[in-house]
Design an enzyme around this catalytic site. Structure first.
Site, PDB file in Angstrom:
ATOM      1  N   ASP A  41     -17.601 -26.525   8.515  1.00 44.40           N
ATOM      2  CA  ASP A  41     -18.953 -26.412   7.958  1.00 44.40           C
ATOM      3  C   ASP A  41     -18.918 -26.336   6.426  1.00 44.40           C
ATOM      4  O   ASP A  41     -17.958 -25.827   5.846  1.00 44.40           O
ATOM      5  CB  ASP A  41     -19.616 -25.146   8.543  1.00 44.40           C
ATOM      6  CG  ASP A  41     -21.121 -25.158   8.352  1.00 44.40           C
ATOM      7  OD1 ASP A  41     -21.680 -26.204   7.979  1.00 44.40           O
ATOM      8  OD2 ASP A  41     -21.745 -24.103   8.579  1.00 44.40           O
ATOM      9  N   HIS A  58     -18.580 -35.132   3.218  1.00 43.58           N
ATOM     10  CA  HIS A  58     -17.917 -35.527   4.467  1.00 43.58           C
ATOM     11  C   HIS A  58     -16.612 -36.277   4.161  1.00 43.58           C
ATOM     12  O   HIS A  58     -15.590 -36.049   4.797  1.00 43.58           O
ATOM     13  CB  HIS A  58     -18.839 -36.410   5.316  1.00 43.58           C
ATOM     14  CG  HIS A  58     -20.099 -35.703   5.748  1.00 43.58           C
ATOM     15  ND1 HIS A  58     -20.091 -34.425   6.238  1.00 43.58           N
ATOM     16  CD2 HIS A  58     -21.400 -36.098   5.760  1.00 43.58           C
ATOM     17  CE1 HIS A  58     -21.333 -34.055   6.542  1.00 43.58           C
ATOM     18  NE2 HIS A  58     -22.146 -35.053   6.244  1.00 43.58           N
ATOM     19  N   ASN A  89     -26.577 -32.852  15.708  1.00 46.80           N
ATOM     20  CA  ASN A  89     -26.410 -33.595  14.448  1.00 46.80           C
ATOM     21  C   ASN A  89     -27.167 -34.938  14.425  1.00 46.80           C
ATOM     22  O   ASN A  89     -27.404 -35.510  13.363  1.00 46.80           O
ATOM     23  CB  ASN A  89     -24.932 -33.849  14.127  1.00 46.80           C
ATOM     24  CG  ASN A  89     -24.213 -32.607  13.636  1.00 46.80           C
ATOM     25  OD1 ASN A  89     -23.001 -32.456  13.824  1.00 46.80           O
ATOM     26  ND2 ASN A  89     -24.935 -31.700  12.999  1.00 46.80           N
TER      27      ASN A  89
HETATM   28  C1  FPP Z   1     -20.534 -29.903   8.614  1.00 45.46           C
HETATM   29  O1  FPP Z   1     -20.918 -29.753   7.268  1.00 45.46           O
HETATM   30  C2  FPP Z   1     -19.754 -31.122   8.850  1.00 45.46           C
HETATM   31  C3  FPP Z   1     -20.032 -32.080   9.775  1.00 45.46           C
HETATM   32  C4  FPP Z   1     -21.199 -32.022  10.664  1.00 45.46           C
HETATM   33  C5  FPP Z   1     -19.190 -33.270   9.930  1.00 45.46           C
HETATM   34  C6  FPP Z   1     -17.716 -33.092   9.865  1.00 45.46           C
HETATM   35  C7  FPP Z   1     -17.087 -34.393   9.624  1.00 45.46           C
HETATM   36  C8  FPP Z   1     -16.006 -34.637   8.846  1.00 45.46           C
HETATM   37  C9  FPP Z   1     -15.236 -33.579   8.172  1.00 45.46           C
HETATM   38  C10 FPP Z   1     -15.581 -36.030   8.605  1.00 45.46           C
HETATM   39  C11 FPP Z   1     -14.781 -36.754   9.610  1.00 45.46           C
HETATM   40  C12 FPP Z   1     -14.048 -35.972  10.616  1.00 45.46           C
HETATM   41  C13 FPP Z   1     -12.989 -36.414  11.317  1.00 45.46           C
HETATM   42  C14 FPP Z   1     -12.482 -35.572  12.414  1.00 45.46           C
HETATM   43  C15 FPP Z   1     -12.297 -37.678  11.063  1.00 45.46           C
HETATM   44  P1  FPP Z   1     -22.472 -29.804   6.926  1.00 45.46           P
HETATM   45  O2  FPP Z   1     -22.828 -31.213   6.664  1.00 45.46           O
HETATM   46  O3  FPP Z   1     -23.239 -29.143   8.023  1.00 45.46           O
HETATM   47  O4  FPP Z   1     -22.534 -28.948   5.618  1.00 45.46           O
HETATM   48  P2  FPP Z   1     -23.749 -28.018   5.118  1.00 45.46           P
HETATM   49  O5  FPP Z   1     -23.902 -26.928   6.146  1.00 45.46           O
HETATM   50  O6  FPP Z   1     -23.261 -27.504   3.812  1.00 45.46           O
HETATM   51  O7  FPP Z   1     -24.957 -28.879   5.013  1.00 45.46           O
END
Ligand code: FPP
Length: 266
Positions: A41, A58, A89
């Site tokens: 996160d 990301h 999501n």
């Molecule tokens: C959460 O941060 C992250 C995600 C929903 C996506 C995770 C994906 C990756 C790290 C990229 C690819 C992964 C792999 C396994 C190849 P958020 O967007 O919710 O952050 P925020 O809470 O600060 O808005």
């Protein structure tokens, strides 16, 4: 000037590595969790801090995925599960969902060789049939190409939610009752666990969530019943071996009682 800047960066790198080695040596191999699950996160907030669009977060999150996977395999963890895309999501802006799906394809293509070189098997949990065609295809290819690897299993939770998992397991059992394979009285915790998407994976002993948030967010609801929870303040793109080792050291200092009292554990 340049020389000094380079020297400073070099010294900084050495100091990070020395700290990492110190922390690593604190980990007790006999008490290593077999399965670690992570809610990655904070990508969006990290990007905002850097004055960039969310997708930049990301993209940088992939570096943390790589480093955490490497650290887990080096330590001898058997299963590492990453919450990469939840059922919820889909309600994010369309451009972000699209970018995430493309990033997954790109990362899978890039990293499959590395997974094979390191003897790591890729698996997925979640309703992956609903992913865009290219993402679904890249994922199935990655799973197939790494299926014989034995050192560690990297599980990607994609279009996954804990409630979905319990509902689909219940549906399977209901079908079996309908077909006369089992009777309602046969349904117990073991049978339900065998119908979950994680049936071949032991429950995680440790759940890590980054970014300072303290929620389970519909992740492995059933499987986390007795897991230790560790919350790191660091945003996911900044998560490195150092933070991963800290989480494991913290886990190893805890007493896991499973409903018993301390004296019963010795
Ligand atoms: C959460 O941060 C992250 C995600 C929903 C996506 C995770 C994906 C990756 C790290 C990229 C690819 C992964 C792999 C396994 C190849 P958020 O967007 O919710 O952050 P925020 O809470 O600060 O808005």
């Amino acid at each position: 000037m340049r020389i000094f800047e380079n020297l400073e960066a070099f010294l900084q790198k050495l100091s990070v590595e020395a700290k990492q080695m110190d922390l690593k040596s604190e980990i007790i191999p006999e008490k290593l969790p077999k399965h670690i699950a992570i809610i990655m996160d904070g990508n969006g907030r990290w990007a905002k801090q850097h004055g960039k669009p969310r997708v930049f977060g990301h993209r940088n999150g992939v570096k943390a995925v790589r480093e955490t996977t490497e650290a887990a395999a080096e330590l001898g963890v058997s299963y590492l599960t990453l919450y990469a895309f939840s059922t919820e999501n889909w309600s994010r802006p369309k451009v972000e969902v699209g970018a995430l799906m493309r990033l997954l394809v790109e990362t899978l293509h890039k990293e499959i060789n590395t997974l094979n070189k390191n003897n790591i098997r890729l698996q997925a949990i979640g309703d992956i049939s609903l992913l865009p065609e290219a993402t679904h295809r890249a994922l199935l290819k990655g799973i197939e190409n790494t299926k014989d690897n034995t050192r560690m299993t990297l599980v990607l939770a994609l279009n996954y939610s804990g409630k979905w998992d319990i509902a689909q397991a219940t549906r399977k059992l209901a079908d079996q009752v309908k077909e006369g394979v089992i009777s309602p009285a046969d349904i117990n915790e073991d049978l339900l666990a065998q119908s979950l998407s994680t049936h071949a994976i032991p429950d995680p002993e440790l759940l890590i969530r980054t970014s300072g948030e303290r929620r389970i967010s519909n992740f492995l609801l059933w499987q986390l019943a007795y897991s230790e929870l560790y919350f790191s303040p660091v945003f996911w793109p900044d998560f490195r071996k150092e933070q991963f080792y800290q989480a494991i050291i913290d886990f190893q200092r805890r007493e896991r009682r499973f409903g018993k009292i301390s004296e019963q554990l010795v």
